[in-house]
Scaffold this motif. Structure first.
Motif, PDB file in Angstrom:
ATOM      1  N   ASP A 260       0.856  -1.187   0.000  1.00 47.92           N
ATOM      2  CA  ASP A 260       0.000   0.000   0.000  1.00 47.92           C
ATOM      3  C   ASP A 260       0.890   1.234   0.000  1.00 47.92           C
ATOM      4  OD1 ASP A 260      -1.805   2.010   0.324  1.00 47.92           O
ATOM      5  OD2 ASP A 260      -2.709   1.251   2.178  1.00 47.92           O
ATOM      6  N   SER A 261       0.961   1.914  -1.149  1.00 49.82           N
ATOM      7  CA  SER A 261       1.850   3.077  -1.305  1.00 49.82           C
ATOM      8  C   SER A 261       1.218   4.367  -0.795  1.00 49.82           C
ATOM      9  CB  SER A 261       2.245   3.252  -2.774  1.00 49.82           C
ATOM     10  OG  SER A 261       2.908   2.104  -3.240  1.00 49.82           O
ATOM     11  N   SER A 262      -0.005   4.294  -0.328  1.00 50.64           N
ATOM     12  CA  SER A 262      -0.691   5.513   0.113  1.00 50.64           C
ATOM     13  C   SER A 262      -0.324   5.921   1.538  1.00 50.64           C
ATOM     14  CB  SER A 262      -2.210   5.309   0.025  1.00 50.64           C
ATOM     15  OG  SER A 262      -2.627   4.288   0.930  1.00 50.64           O
ATOM     16  N   VAL A 263       0.418   5.066   2.241  1.00 49.29           N
ATOM     17  CA  VAL A 263       0.834   5.393   3.604  1.00 49.29           C
ATOM     18  C   VAL A 263       2.349   5.504   3.669  1.00 49.29           C
ATOM     19  CG1 VAL A 263      -1.173   4.313   4.683  1.00 49.29           C
ATOM     20  CG2 VAL A 263       0.862   2.939   4.227  1.00 49.29           C
ATOM     21  N   ASP A 264       2.847   6.240   4.657  1.00 47.13           N
ATOM     22  CA  ASP A 264       4.289   6.456   4.788  1.00 47.13           C
ATOM     23  C   ASP A 264       5.017   5.198   5.247  1.00 47.13           C
ATOM     24  OD1 ASP A 264       4.062   9.064   3.973  1.00 47.13           O
ATOM     25  OD2 ASP A 264       3.846   9.855   6.014  1.00 47.13           O
ATOM     26  N   LEU A 265       4.340   4.346   5.985  1.00 47.21           N
ATOM     27  CA  LEU A 265       4.966   3.140   6.511  1.00 47.21           C
ATOM     28  C   LEU A 265       5.240   2.140   5.386  1.00 47.21           C
ATOM     29  CD1 LEU A 265       5.760   1.547   9.107  1.00 47.21           C
ATOM     30  CD2 LEU A 265       3.471   0.563   9.048  1.00 47.21           C
ATOM     31  N   ARG A 266       6.483   1.657   5.299  1.00 44.85           N
ATOM     32  CA  ARG A 266       6.795   0.646   4.294  1.00 44.85           C
ATOM     33  C   ARG A 266       6.069  -0.649   4.638  1.00 44.85           C
ATOM     34  NH1 ARG A 266      12.954  -0.155   3.309  1.00 44.85           N
ATOM     35  NH2 ARG A 266      12.948  -0.325   5.575  1.00 44.85           N
ATOM     36  N   ASN A 267       5.349  -1.195   3.690  1.00 47.38           N
ATOM     37  CA  ASN A 267       4.583  -2.411   3.945  1.00 47.38           C
ATOM     38  C   ASN A 267       4.562  -3.269   2.703  1.00 47.38           C
ATOM     39  OD1 ASN A 267       1.841  -1.670   2.432  1.00 47.38           O
ATOM     40  ND2 ASN A 267       2.572   0.160   3.531  1.00 47.38           N
ATOM     41  N   TYR A 268       4.464  -4.561   2.893  1.00 42.72           N
ATOM     42  CA  TYR A 268       4.491  -5.465   1.750  1.00 42.72           C
ATOM     43  C   TYR A 268       3.870  -6.798   2.140  1.00 42.72           C
ATOM     44  CZ  TYR A 268       8.835  -6.217   4.366  1.00 42.72           C
ATOM     45  OH  TYR A 268       9.755  -6.398   5.363  1.00 42.72           O
ATOM     46  N   SER A 269       3.515  -7.552   1.132  1.00 38.46           N
ATOM     47  CA  SER A 269       2.908  -8.858   1.366  1.00 38.46           C
ATOM     48  C   SER A 269       3.847  -9.945   0.877  1.00 38.46           C
ATOM     49  CB  SER A 269       1.563  -8.952   0.621  1.00 38.46           C
ATOM     50  OG  SER A 269       1.772  -8.830  -0.788  1.00 38.46           O
ATOM     51  N   THR A 270       3.645 -11.146   1.369  1.00 43.93           N
ATOM     52  CA  THR A 270       4.420 -12.286   0.888  1.00 43.93           C
ATOM     53  C   THR A 270       3.521 -13.510   0.862  1.00 43.93           C
ATOM     54  OG1 THR A 270       6.468 -13.540   1.193  1.00 43.93           O
ATOM     55  CG2 THR A 270       5.245 -12.971   3.183  1.00 43.93           C
ATOM     56  N   LYS A 271       3.799 -14.399  -0.045  1.00 45.82           N
ATOM     57  CA  LYS A 271       2.990 -15.607  -0.164  1.00 45.82           C
ATOM     58  C   LYS A 271       3.337 -16.586   0.959  1.00 45.82           C
ATOM     59  CE  LYS A 271       2.596 -15.370  -5.212  1.00 45.82           C
ATOM     60  NZ  LYS A 271       2.905 -16.063  -6.487  1.00 45.82           N
ATOM     61  N   LEU A 272       2.347 -17.376   1.344  1.00 50.40           N
ATOM     62  CA  LEU A 272       2.570 -18.393   2.363  1.00 50.40           C
ATOM     63  C   LEU A 272       3.639 -19.388   1.911  1.00 50.40           C
ATOM     64  CD1 LEU A 272       1.629 -19.448   5.135  1.00 50.40           C
ATOM     65  CD2 LEU A 272      -0.052 -20.868   3.924  1.00 50.40           C
ATOM     66  N   SER A 273       3.673 -19.674   0.616  1.00 49.55           N
ATOM     67  CA  SER A 273       4.648 -20.631   0.078  1.00 49.55           C
ATOM     68  C   SER A 273       6.068 -20.080   0.124  1.00 49.55           C
ATOM     69  CB  SER A 273       4.290 -21.002  -1.367  1.00 49.55           C
ATOM     70  OG  SER A 273       4.275 -19.837  -2.189  1.00 49.55           O
ATOM     71  N   GLY A 274       6.188 -18.754   0.268  1.00 49.40           N
ATOM     72  CA  GLY A 274       7.508 -18.136   0.293  1.00 49.40           C
ATOM     73  C   GLY A 274       8.011 -17.803   1.683  1.00 49.40           C
ATOM     74  N   LEU A 275       7.268 -18.177   2.713  1.00 46.96           N
ATOM     75  CA  LEU A 275       7.672 -17.846   4.082  1.00 46.96           C
ATOM     76  C   LEU A 275       8.963 -18.543   4.497  1.00 46.96           C
ATOM     77  CD1 LEU A 275       4.411 -17.773   6.240  1.00 46.96           C
ATOM     78  CD2 LEU A 275       5.935 -15.879   5.703  1.00 46.96           C
ATOM     79  N   ASN A 276       9.133 -19.781   4.061  1.00 49.06           N
ATOM     80  CA  ASN A 276      10.335 -20.546   4.398  1.00 49.06           C
ATOM     81  C   ASN A 276      10.509 -20.668   5.918  1.00 49.06           C
ATOM     82  OD1 ASN A 276      12.527 -22.084   3.591  1.00 49.06           O
ATOM     83  ND2 ASN A 276      13.934 -20.347   3.583  1.00 49.06           N
ATOM     84  N   LEU A 277       9.365 -20.693   6.615  1.00 43.56           N
ATOM     85  CA  LEU A 277       9.328 -20.780   8.087  1.00 43.56           C
ATOM     86  C   LEU A 277      10.015 -19.594   8.774  1.00 43.56           C
ATOM     87  CD1 LEU A 277      10.004 -24.588   8.669  1.00 43.56           C
ATOM     88  CD2 LEU A 277       7.801 -23.415   8.503  1.00 43.56           C
ATOM     89  N   ARG A 278      10.182 -18.486   8.032  1.00 48.73           N
ATOM     90  CA  ARG A 278      10.779 -17.269   8.608  1.00 48.73           C
ATOM     91  C   ARG A 278       9.687 -16.206   8.719  1.00 48.73           C
ATOM     92  NH1 ARG A 278      16.562 -17.188   8.400  1.00 48.73           N
ATOM     93  NH2 ARG A 278      16.305 -15.254   9.573  1.00 48.73           N
ATOM     94  N   LEU A 279       9.461 -15.683   9.922  1.00 46.43           N
ATOM     95  CA  LEU A 279       8.411 -14.701  10.152  1.00 46.43           C
ATOM     96  C   LEU A 279       8.944 -13.282  10.338  1.00 46.43           C
ATOM     97  CD1 LEU A 279       6.097 -16.756  12.550  1.00 46.43           C
ATOM     98  CD2 LEU A 279       5.967 -16.539  10.057  1.00 46.43           C
ATOM     99  N   GLU A 280      10.293 -13.120  10.282  1.00 44.66           N
ATOM    100  CA  GLU A 280      10.843 -11.767  10.408  1.00 44.66           C
ATOM    101  C   GLU A 280      10.592 -10.995   9.108  1.00 44.66           C
ATOM    102  OE1 GLU A 280      14.494 -14.403  11.351  1.00 44.66           O
ATOM    103  OE2 GLU A 280      12.618 -14.649  10.269  1.00 44.66           O
ATOM    104  N   ALA A 281      10.198  -9.730   9.263  1.00 51.63           N
ATOM    105  CA  ALA A 281       9.949  -8.894   8.086  1.00 51.63           C
ATOM    106  C   ALA A 281      11.209  -8.731   7.242  1.00 51.63           C
ATOM    107  CB  ALA A 281       9.429  -7.526   8.526  1.00 51.63           C
ATOM    108  N   SER A 282      12.393  -8.699   7.899  1.00 46.46           N
ATOM    109  CA  SER A 282      13.644  -8.456   7.177  1.00 46.46           C
ATOM    110  C   SER A 282      13.959  -9.544   6.155  1.00 46.46           C
ATOM    111  CB  SER A 282      14.805  -8.345   8.176  1.00 46.46           C
ATOM    112  OG  SER A 282      14.914  -9.533   8.955  1.00 46.46           O
TER     113      SER A 282
END
Length: 494
Positions: A263-285
């Motif tokens: 969502d580019s309408s807010v100042d906070l950087r935000n993004y989505s990721t697919k469940l298949s791409g999580l690789n069991l890692r939940l950190e945003a980084s």
């Protein structure tokens, strides 16, 4: 009853293996005359009358060529200065590269940050010139280097000593003197500060140095300059290899890669990721869009994108276990150093491991072999270097992983890719830890590496890096020859 499978219990077991304590050195003491106190400008710290420094001074005073004060009317230093403190304005990569003093001994120096041209200080006076002798004067003091091509006109922080010699051959001669054991003991006896150690340019006025004939100064200086010329040549080859790699993959500068936010309408950087791409890692980084942009970019023009753990790439990735170290005297052990010195041509502050106590671990986990790629995995993550010939059979600590290449046809290419900004980002995305950053061998095995469609170009990249590594070894030999000549001068008594 204790559950041995419990993670906290396992962590406790690992912690017990760490040796945080050091046995105190035997008490050293000496008498000091009032004359010595006055000659030392009324300094009363014990370090100013250090026993090793005292013995070193005696040795220097007794050398057959006589002595001079380093910075005096008949001394060898023309100018020595550092700069005033200033407030820095840090910016992104598009402006001025900014180097820290600690990087002067790196074989391939890189800027730590970038500063704005609007920074209110005399930026021109912060630049170093090729051939200038540089010295760290705060924190870890006494590290020296000659400014090579990579550092010419680059901006350093204020707390770096810039020194020029009076004579044509004085800079290399002084440099070699401060690499000697005697020179370091004398220099270190001049530091001050209860928490962070410092020395000032005027302390050079107190330091004695052998006044060798011009012909000996010339021999030493020319060997030092040859060593630095070889380092420059090596760095040029690495630059060429990286340029070919970028050209074959058609990679733009990393900051120009397009990233998509949720969502580019807010100042906070935000993004989505697919469940298949999580690789069991939940950190945003781990899931930042720039990483996905890198993977997308390298997939477009690569023949194949595989992982470092692919047996065609690495036959093994070694992460040494923690262990209690037994150190011995220099001539009785194996050279041992850590990630802090990984980028240096000749690592400083080397310790020596007992071969008797650690022979099995040294043979299985710690020994270094030429053309391995070493990657730091604790603290500062992702520092990368290729092991030169003179580190063969030396040892690195457990904070540095070793990539054993599948063969020599891929060894240089592994280093070239991981040494790029793209490779570094793919390594550091795996970082975990709330206090001390870490990665392990499983993470490194999952780091992506692109293989090129043009196999001849891939071989050219590989061969350029191996050639560069050989030049580093030759640079080491030149410097060691110069140091031996300096030691001969110091030890040649009347």
């Amino acid at each position: 009853m204790v559950d041995n499978s419990n993670l906290a219990y396992k962590f406790q077991e690992v912690e017990k293996e760490i040796d945080y304590t050091y046995l105190p050195e035997p008490l050293k003491y000496t008498s000091v005359s009032l004359t010595e106190v006055f000659n030392n400008k009324l300094r009363l710290e014990a370090n100013s009358f250090n026993l090793e420094a005292k013995a070193a001074k005696e040795k220097i005073l007794n050398n057959k060529y006589g002595v001079v004060k380093l910075w005096s009317d008949n001394g060898l230093v023309d100018k020595a200065f550092h700069r005033p403190r200033f407030k820095r304005i840090y910016v992104d990569r598009k402006e001025i590269p900014f180097y820290q003093p600690s990087s002067i001994t790196d074989v391939y120096p890189k800027p730590s940050k970038y500063i704005s041209a609007k920074t209110e200080t005399d930026l021109e006076s912060l630049k170093v010139k090729k051939g200038m002798l540089l010295m760290t004067v705060s924190g870890t003091i006494g590290k020296v280097a000659i400014a090579g091509k990579k550092l010419e006109n680059q901006i350093f922080s204020h707390d770096l000593l810039r020194l020029t010699g009076k004579g044509k051959y004085d800079s290399g001669y002084i440099y070699c003197y401060f690499l000697s054991e005697a020179g370091q003991h004398i220099l270190q006896s001049n530091n001050y500060g209860a928490v962070i150690k410092h020395i000032e340019p005027e302390h050079l006025q107190n330091i004695i140095i052998p006044n060798a004939p011009e012909i000996l100064k010339k021999e030493i200086h020319e060997l030092v300059i040859e060593s630095y010329d070889l380092r420059d040549e090596s760095n040029d080859l690495i630059d060429k290899a990286e340029s070919i790699l970028y050209e074959e993959l058609q990679l733009k500068p990393i900051e120009e890669l397009e990233t998509t936010f949720f969502d580019s309408s807010v100042d906070l950087r935000n993004y989505s990721t697919k469940l298949s791409g999580l690789n069991l890692r939940l950190e945003a980084s781990f899931h930042v869009p720039s990483t996905q942009a890198i993977l997308k970019a390298i997939n477009i023009h690569a023949k194949e994108v595989t992982k470092i753990g692919d047996k065609r790439i690495a036959s093994d990735i070694i992460l040494p276990g923690r262990f209690k170290r037994v150190y011995v005297e220099k001539h009785n052990g194996i050279p041992f150093f850590g990630g802090k010195q990984l980028l240096e041509l000749n690592p400083s502050n080397i310790k020596y491991l007992s071969l008797d106590q650690h022979s099995k671990r040294i043979g299985e986990q710690l020994f270094l072999k030429e053309n391995m790629t070493a990657v730091t995995c604790s603290g500062t993550i992702g520092k990368v270097n290729i092991i030169p010939k003179h580190w063969e059979n030396w040892t690195l600590n457990q904070h540095v992983m070793r990539i054993v290449p599948a063969n020599l046809d891929i060894a240089g290419y592994i280093f070239c890719w991981l040494n790029t900004e793209f490779g570094h980002r793919l390594i550091t995305r795996h970082t975990y830890g709330s206090v001390v950053d870490e990665i392990d061998d499983r993470h490194l095995s999952q780091v992506e590496i692109p293989l090129l469609k043009n196999e001849k170009k891939q071989k050219e990249i590989n061969d350029l890096v191996l050639q560069a590594n050989e030049l580093r070894y030759k640079a080491h030999l030149k410097e060691q020859e110069a140091i031996k000549k300096m030691e001969t001068i110091i030890n040649d008594t009347k």
